[in-house]
Write an enzyme that holds these catalytic residues in place. Structure first.
Site, PDB file in Angstrom:
ATOM      1  N   GLU A 188      14.293  -4.738  -3.541  1.00 17.06           N
ATOM      2  CA  GLU A 188      13.640  -5.067  -4.803  1.00 17.06           C
ATOM      3  C   GLU A 188      14.563  -4.757  -5.973  1.00 17.06           C
ATOM      4  O   GLU A 188      14.714  -5.556  -6.891  1.00 17.06           O
ATOM      5  CB  GLU A 188      12.345  -4.260  -4.921  1.00 17.06           C
ATOM      6  N   GLY A 223       0.818  -1.206   0.000  1.00 13.88           N
ATOM      7  CA  GLY A 223       0.000   0.000   0.000  1.00 13.88           C
ATOM      8  C   GLY A 223       0.848   1.250   0.000  1.00 13.88           C
ATOM      9  O   GLY A 223       0.998   1.900   1.051  1.00 13.88           O
TER      10      GLY A 223
END
Length: 765
Positions: A246, A129
């Site tokens: 990431e 989110g």
């Protein structure tokens, strides 16, 4: 997590035997029947993750104390390679591996115990989110608020583009606990159960027709304070653990997935009858170059992590490259399906069950999700290159000096580059180059002597010949530095001639060149490389013929010649004394180099090798010649980048540095991507053994990419400089001249790309 399941532990010596254990488990997996329905595949994938956990073979990069294998990054590469080659299912929730590093680094002991094992087993799914309707990629503008109320936070607001939100059990999210506004302070990181009262999920249908993401609404949602990760107000820096992980390590799995998909595209091209279409082959070369560039960038990021350094610069570049590569790859694949591209993914007659149509539509999100390509270019321009902020927030220091390798080179290479930089920056003056631009046929003899003392051109030649015995990669790095400074010496022509002599076993002449004699390889060059159709002729030990446009010929003291034996019709390699040849100086487009016509009239010649031996020398030497010219082009591309960034940061228009305008900064970012990609490809190709089956394709693609990057960056450098860049007094045109000369003196890039595709197709078949 089901009761009775073992808690994940790893014995202290388990890392040493992970390979046979993984191999045994994968062998067993290969023997299993494949699930036939999507539901069965889903369930099998979840079961597989639990198997990995139960066998202590999950999370290869996690620390042992949280259930990981604690493998080195090299071993992690082997792990993911084995998993991919076996066709084992991926973890069904990739987002889990963004939140996991954050919990590992910043979470409490209770949070690690509660969340990590169910995450590994794929028993609990996560969504992210971060993005909001009014913020998008601008995370600092988020407005979802969390107000502390005793032992809970009360969260109100919404998130959008939330992948897997309708399937997730938990959401990791950023909320504003400080004052409203656009500030990175006062942001807090929370873990929220998706079944909390007050959460509403509205699925959004994507362009492919699916519901992969959604908008999530929070209406006074109570979140226990114990679900906060780290301290209140520190969420922005904590978030960087997620995104940093990431960018820095996702390539470990992506590299093999992309390789597998590109192989499928090649097989699709063959199956659809396009293997010999020249336009399709150029497109195939683009995706093949892309997957290799990703691998090369990834390897360099790996090296940085292994050395304890931040791979951020390369990681930022790779993020952009991967996103645009995915789109290009799927666009090509869809094109290869021909008229079947008009069909929907579930229509009768669709190619390969519609996977390429679906993949193409889904790939449009690649340059939007996790930051649009425009945002990525802003990041590269401002954080990596150090250009002024487009928002007027000043200027950050660049990650590295523009034009220099984004990740520090190995120590010996770094020392070599630094030493050459010191020599060349003191000795090469572009003003003098421009003043002497009409002095065709000359080079800087004093600088040449200095470079010979340094160890060039014999840097990678055998020590028994007087060389340094270093790697081809080191020689390429040296050539790059010489080209970066536009040094007016015949290094590349001499190094190519030296390579031919060493390969031919001509020790005496090789020693002479290593000792400082400039040399040239006298061979016609055409679009396809060295042209053997119209060579000088050797008859009764005497040589007759003429070769035009020979690089380095006007300053060469040693001439190495490719000729045709009149008696046998075979190729023959020989040397001719400079006094027995006539050299007519031609005006070189590149004033930092020399070129000339070499003529022989019944000249005495010394035969080195002939027949199949000569052909073998030509084949091996052309590989090195490609990489040396490519390294020269990489140097030019990076000098063009450095000059463009410097000017963009200093030149002002309308009261602002021109580098703050995205039209300029994004162009600089693209120049960095091209130059750094070419550098990575060239160094990776130089590291390969000639015996490797992938070696020829790697060399061809690296050379083509380097040549293209040099020309495009030199053109971009002139454009960014505007009118001043088009004046004779500015050195930008010297870069363009050298780039064009490089492109013309080895082989046309399209030809090299076509050859590489032929190599890949041959391997695939």
């Amino acid at each position: 997590m089901e009761e009775g399941k073992p808690t994940v532990t790893l014995e202290s010596d388990a890392r040493s035997d992970w390979r046979p254990r993984l191999s045994a488990l994968l062998d067993d997996f290969r023997r299993r029947p494949r699930p036939e329905t999507s539901r069965a595949r889903f369930e099998a994938a979840i079961a597989w993750q639990s198997e990995l956990v139960d066998h202590s073979l999950a999370a290869p990069g996690w620390p042992e104390e949280v259930g990981g294998m604690a493998l080195s990054l090299e071993d992690q590469l082997d792990y993911y390679r084995a998993i991919t080659e076996a066709g084992a299912p991926k973890h069904l929730c990739p987002l889990s591996f963004i939140v996991a590093p954050t919990i590992i680094v910043h979470g409490t002991a209770e949070q690690k115990k509660r969340f990590l094992e169910p995450l590994l087993r794929a028993e609990e799914f996560w969504c992210q989110g971060f993005s909001e309707p009014g913020a998008g990629s601008d995370l600092a503008s988020l407005s979802t608020r969390a107000v502390r109320d005793g032992d809970v936070y009360r969260v109100t607001g919404s998130k959008i583009w939330t992948t897997m939100a309708d399937h997730a059990d938990w959401i990791f999210t950023l909320v504003r606990t400080g004052p409203p506004g656009r500030s990175t302070s006062g942001i807090t990181y929370l873990l929220i159960p998706m079944n909390s009262p007050g959460i509403e999920v509205r699925p959004l249908r994507d362009a492919a027709g699916g519901h992969h993401f959604a908008q999530v609404f929070f209406d006074d949602v109570e979140v226990p304070v114990e679900n906060r990760v780290g301290e209140e107000g520190q969420g922005w820096s904590i978030m960087r653990t997620s995104l940093g992980h990431e960018r820095a390590t996702a390539f470990l799995a992506d590299e093999f997935r992309y390789r597998s998909t590109v192989d499928k595209v090649f097989r699709l091209a063959v199956g659809q009858g396009h293997a010999h279409d020249p336009l399709i082959r150029q497109e195939l070369a683009t995706v093949e170059t892309g997957v290799r560039q990703i691998a090369a960038n990834s390897a360099r990021a790996l090296d940085a992590v292994l050395a304890g350094r931040d791979p951020g610069g390369v990681a930022s570049v790779n993020r952009l490259v991967k996103a645009e590569f995915e789109q290009h790859m799927h666009r090509l694949a869809l094109r290869l399906t021909g008229s079947a591209a008009v069909l929907g993914t579930r229509s009768e007659g669709v190619v390969e069950k519609g996977r390429w149509t679906y993949g193409y539509l889904m790939s449009r999100a690649a340059t939007i999700g996790a930051g649009t390509s425009e945002i990525q270019r802003n990041t590269i321009a401002e954080n990596v290159l150090g250009l002024p902020s487009h928002r007027g927030e000043g200027t950050r220091a660049p990650a590295v000096v523009p034009g220099r390798p984004l990740t520090p080179a190995p120590e010996d290479e770094a020392n070599l580059r630094e030493a050459l930089r010191d020599i060349l920056s003191d000795r090469v003056d572009t003003v003098s180059l421009l003043e002497g631009v009409d002095s065709a046929g000359e080079h800087d003899a004093g600088l040449w002597s200095t470079l010979v003392e340094f160890g060039l051109p014999g840097l990678s030649s055998p020590e028994h010949l007087g060389g340094d015995g270093r790697s081809l990669r080191m020689l390429c790095a040296a050539v790059e530095e010489v080209a970066f400074h536009l040094a007016p010496v015949a290094l590349v022509p001499t190094a190519i001639a030296l390579e031919v002599l060493v390969a031919a076993g001509a020790d005496k002449e090789a020693r002479r060149i290593i000792g400082g004699s400039p040399a040239a390889f006298v061979v016609p060059v055409g679009d396809r490389g060295w042209d053997t159709a119209d060579l000088p002729v050797l008859r009764d030990g005497r040589l007759t013929g003429r070769v035009e446009r020979v690089a380095g010929a006007p300053v060469a003291e040693v001439l190495v010649v490719l000729a045709t034996d009149d008696a046998t019709g075979e190729h023959v390699l020989l040397t001719v004394d400079r006094t027995d040849a006539s050299v007519i100086v031609q005006t070189s487009l590149d004033p930092t180099g020399t070129v000339g016509i070499v003529s022989f009239e019944d000249a005495a010649a010394t035969v080195l090798v002939s027949g199949i031996d000569a052909d073998a020398v030509l084949e091996s030497s052309f590989r090195v010649a490609e990489l040396l010219v490519a390294a020269d082009a990489v140097g030019v591309a990076n000098r063009a980048l450095a000059m463009a960034v410097d000017w963009a940061g200093r030149r002002e228009q309308f009261g602002r540095p021109i580098g703050s305008y995205q039209a300029i900064s994004h162009r600089c970012a693209d120049m960095l991507v091209a130059a750094e990609g070419a550098r990575g490809l060239v160094l990776a190709a130089a590291d390969r053994s000639p015996q490797e089956p992938e070696e020829a394709a790697a060399v061809h693609l690296a050379t083509a990419a380097a040549l293209r990057s040099a020309v495009s960056n030199a053109e971009g450098c002139i454009q960014i400089h505007g009118g001043i860049g088009f004046t004779w007094e500015h050195p930008a045109h010297l870069l363009l001249r050298r780039a064009v000369a490089d492109e013309a003196r080895i082989a046309r890039p399209e030809v090299l790309r076509d050859r590489a595709v032929g190599e890949v197709l041959a391997r695939s078949s």
